[in-house]
Design a protein around this motif. Structure first.
Motif, PDB file in Angstrom:
ATOM      1  N   LYS A   1       0.831  -1.207   0.000  1.00  0.00           N
ATOM      2  CA  LYS A   1       0.000   0.000   0.000  1.00  0.00           C
ATOM      3  C   LYS A   1       0.863   1.253   0.000  1.00  0.00           C
ATOM      4  O   LYS A   1       0.511   2.265  -0.630  1.00  0.00           O
ATOM      5  CB  LYS A   1      -0.905  -0.011   1.233  1.00  0.00           C
ATOM      6  N   LEU A   2       2.004   1.198   0.686  1.00  0.00           N
ATOM      7  CA  LEU A   2       2.933   2.331   0.633  1.00  0.00           C
ATOM      8  C   LEU A   2       3.393   2.587  -0.787  1.00  0.00           C
ATOM      9  O   LEU A   2       3.538   3.745  -1.213  1.00  0.00           O
ATOM     10  CB  LEU A   2       4.149   2.061   1.524  1.00  0.00           C
ATOM     11  N   ASP A   3       3.634   1.530  -1.542  1.00  0.00           N
ATOM     12  CA  ASP A   3       4.105   1.671  -2.917  1.00  0.00           C
ATOM     13  C   ASP A   3       3.071   2.312  -3.830  1.00  0.00           C
ATOM     14  O   ASP A   3       3.395   2.707  -4.953  1.00  0.00           O
ATOM     15  CB  ASP A   3       4.508   0.306  -3.483  1.00  0.00           C
ATOM     16  N   GLN A   4       1.828   2.406  -3.384  1.00  0.00           N
ATOM     17  CA  GLN A   4       0.788   3.037  -4.184  1.00  0.00           C
ATOM     18  C   GLN A   4       0.775   4.556  -4.042  1.00  0.00           C
ATOM     19  O   GLN A   4      -0.112   5.223  -4.577  1.00  0.00           O
ATOM     20  CB  GLN A   4      -0.573   2.463  -3.798  1.00  0.00           C
ATOM     21  N   GLY A   5       1.744   5.083  -3.317  1.00  0.00           N
ATOM     22  CA  GLY A   5       1.863   6.531  -3.199  1.00  0.00           C
ATOM     23  C   GLY A   5       1.527   7.085  -1.835  1.00  0.00           C
ATOM     24  O   GLY A   5       1.505   8.308  -1.658  1.00  0.00           O
ATOM     25  N   TYR A   6       1.271   6.212  -0.873  1.00  0.00           N
ATOM     26  CA  TYR A   6       0.963   6.686   0.473  1.00  0.00           C
ATOM     27  C   TYR A   6       2.242   6.796   1.302  1.00  0.00           C
ATOM     28  O   TYR A   6       3.246   6.145   1.009  1.00  0.00           O
ATOM     29  CB  TYR A   6      -0.035   5.747   1.152  1.00  0.00           C
ATOM     30  N   ASP A   7       2.175   7.609   2.328  1.00  0.00           N
ATOM     31  CA  ASP A   7       3.319   7.812   3.210  1.00  0.00           C
ATOM     32  C   ASP A   7       3.147   7.123   4.555  1.00  0.00           C
ATOM     33  O   ASP A   7       4.120   6.898   5.261  1.00  0.00           O
ATOM     34  CB  ASP A   7       3.556   9.309   3.437  1.00  0.00           C
ATOM     35  N   LEU A   8       1.923   6.806   4.918  1.00  0.00           N
ATOM     36  CA  LEU A   8       1.644   6.064   6.150  1.00  0.00           C
ATOM     37  C   LEU A   8       0.426   5.186   5.934  1.00  0.00           C
ATOM     38  O   LEU A   8      -0.607   5.652   5.448  1.00  0.00           O
ATOM     39  CB  LEU A   8       1.409   7.012   7.326  1.00  0.00           C
ATOM     40  N   VAL A   9       0.578   3.926   6.275  1.00  0.00           N
ATOM     41  CA  VAL A   9      -0.521   2.965   6.177  1.00  0.00           C
ATOM     42  C   VAL A   9      -0.752   2.400   7.573  1.00  0.00           C
ATOM     43  O   VAL A   9       0.144   1.797   8.159  1.00  0.00           O
ATOM     44  CB  VAL A   9      -0.207   1.835   5.181  1.00  0.00           C
ATOM     45  N   SER A  10      -1.950   2.592   8.081  1.00  0.00           N
ATOM     46  CA  SER A  10      -2.293   2.137   9.428  1.00  0.00           C
ATOM     47  C   SER A  10      -3.147   0.886   9.351  1.00  0.00           C
ATOM     48  O   SER A  10      -4.003   0.749   8.470  1.00  0.00           O
ATOM     49  CB  SER A  10      -3.053   3.243  10.171  1.00  0.00           C
TER      50      SER A  10
END
Length: 335
Positions: free
Chosen positions: A109-118
């Protein structure tokens, strides 16, 4: 490009029995996906066999950070972040309730352009009334107040880029507010459902005594978020209200004195006028002092009051050296 180093941070307190099963499962999960990783176990003043278990399972990727006394999960997590080397950080509990097999999907999910995944413990395996209900109420309150809408702030299983926490210092029980701080820094925040298991060994260190602490910490976070750079708005607003109450009380006292045939000492209005006026004046003075402290905080460390989103920005000739501003105004990367 070489693969990014993933630092998995495990703050633990008396979780020796759980670590026996967790660490091997964690190694298998990380190695199955070919990740370049390190695992940092932060021993938060445990009095069981935590140190011995980590030494028995020693390998080059495993590191142990021992705190001299129990400082709490937030402090242990900050210690793990400080001693970690990875550009991507993953935090999780050491009680086997978080599943190491969920880490790859967090990283994806980080690789999809997010900086934090909770993580979101959608099917949480805890006591319904003692743990789940207060947690749901707290999550709704935190989401409504902060503007960062997540289902599960209390889930320790999170993955984030190191830049998302640039300049962040956590105190008290504020580890649950990491998504808010990251969002404050301009990070893209999201959450995904993760698995949650019932505790197998030991007892939980969480209870209802933490509820007031969470509320107090939330109040601090909201204040810093909205008024951290302009405290006069808070103190000045309270001062205006207080002085307004004093003016109304003083006017009412004079009205009763001249038109109601009542002595000034016959009502509490004069005392209310004096107290409200003094309180308002003190609030204004505290606001001025807070403004001076804010300016001292930023200017003494050459900290900027903004975050740059493009790495190609150039600083103009305003008398500030670029080197002094880099630590606080470093460009925030975007995927």
């Amino acid at each position: 490009m070489p693969p990014e180093l993933v630092s998995v941070i495990l703050p633990v307190f008396n979780e020796a029995e759980n670590l026996k099963e967790l660490l091997p499962a964690l190694f298998r999960s990380l190695e199955a996906f070919g990740l370049s990783y390190e695992v940092i176990v932060v021993d938060d003043g445990s009095i069981d066999q935590t140190r011995e278990i980590v030494q028995q399972l020693a390998r080059p990727q495993l590191r142990l950070v021992q705190l001299r006394r129990n400082a709490g999960q937030t402090a242990a997590l900050m210690a793990g972040i400080r001693f970690s080397k990875g550009d991507i950080l993953v935090s999780m509990d050491g009680d086997l309730q978080n599943d190491p097999a969920d880490i790859p999907q967090l990283l994806a999910k980080l690789d999809q352009g997010y900086d934090l995944v909770s993580g979101w413990r959608k099917n949480r395996q805890d006591a319904p009334l003692r743990r789940n209900l207060p947690s749901r109420l707290a999550n709704r309150l935190i989401s409504a107040v902060s503007g960062v809408h997540l289902h599960d702030y209390g889930c320790t299983l999170k993955a984030y880029r190191r830049q998302a926490l640039q300049g962040v210092r956590l105190y008290g029980e504020m580890h649950r507010f990491i998504p808010i701080y990251a969002y404050w820094n301009g990070a893209r925040v999201t959450e995904i459902p993760v698995r949650h298991h019932a505790r197998r060994h030991g007892v939980s260190h969480y209870n209802l005594k933490r509820v007031p602490k969470v509320l107090f910490d939330l109040l601090v976070v909201v204040f810093l978020l909205r008024y951290g750079q302009r405290p006069m708005y808070v103190f000045g607003g309270v001062g205006l209200i207080s002085i307004g109450i004093g003016v109304i009380a003083g006017g009412a006292a004079l009205y009763y004195k001249f038109f109601g045939d009542k002595s000034l000492i016959a009502t509490p209005l004069p005392l209310l006028f004096v107290m409200a006026f003094i309180t308002g004046a003190m609030c204004f003075l505290m606001g001025l002092l807070a403004e001076l402290l804010v300016r001292t905080y930023y200017e003494s460390q050459n900290k900027a009051t903004y975050m740059i989103s493009n790495a190609g920005a150039k600083q103009g000739g305003d008398g500030l050296s670029r080197a002094s501003e880099r630590p606080a105004a470093q460009a925030f990367p975007r995927s």
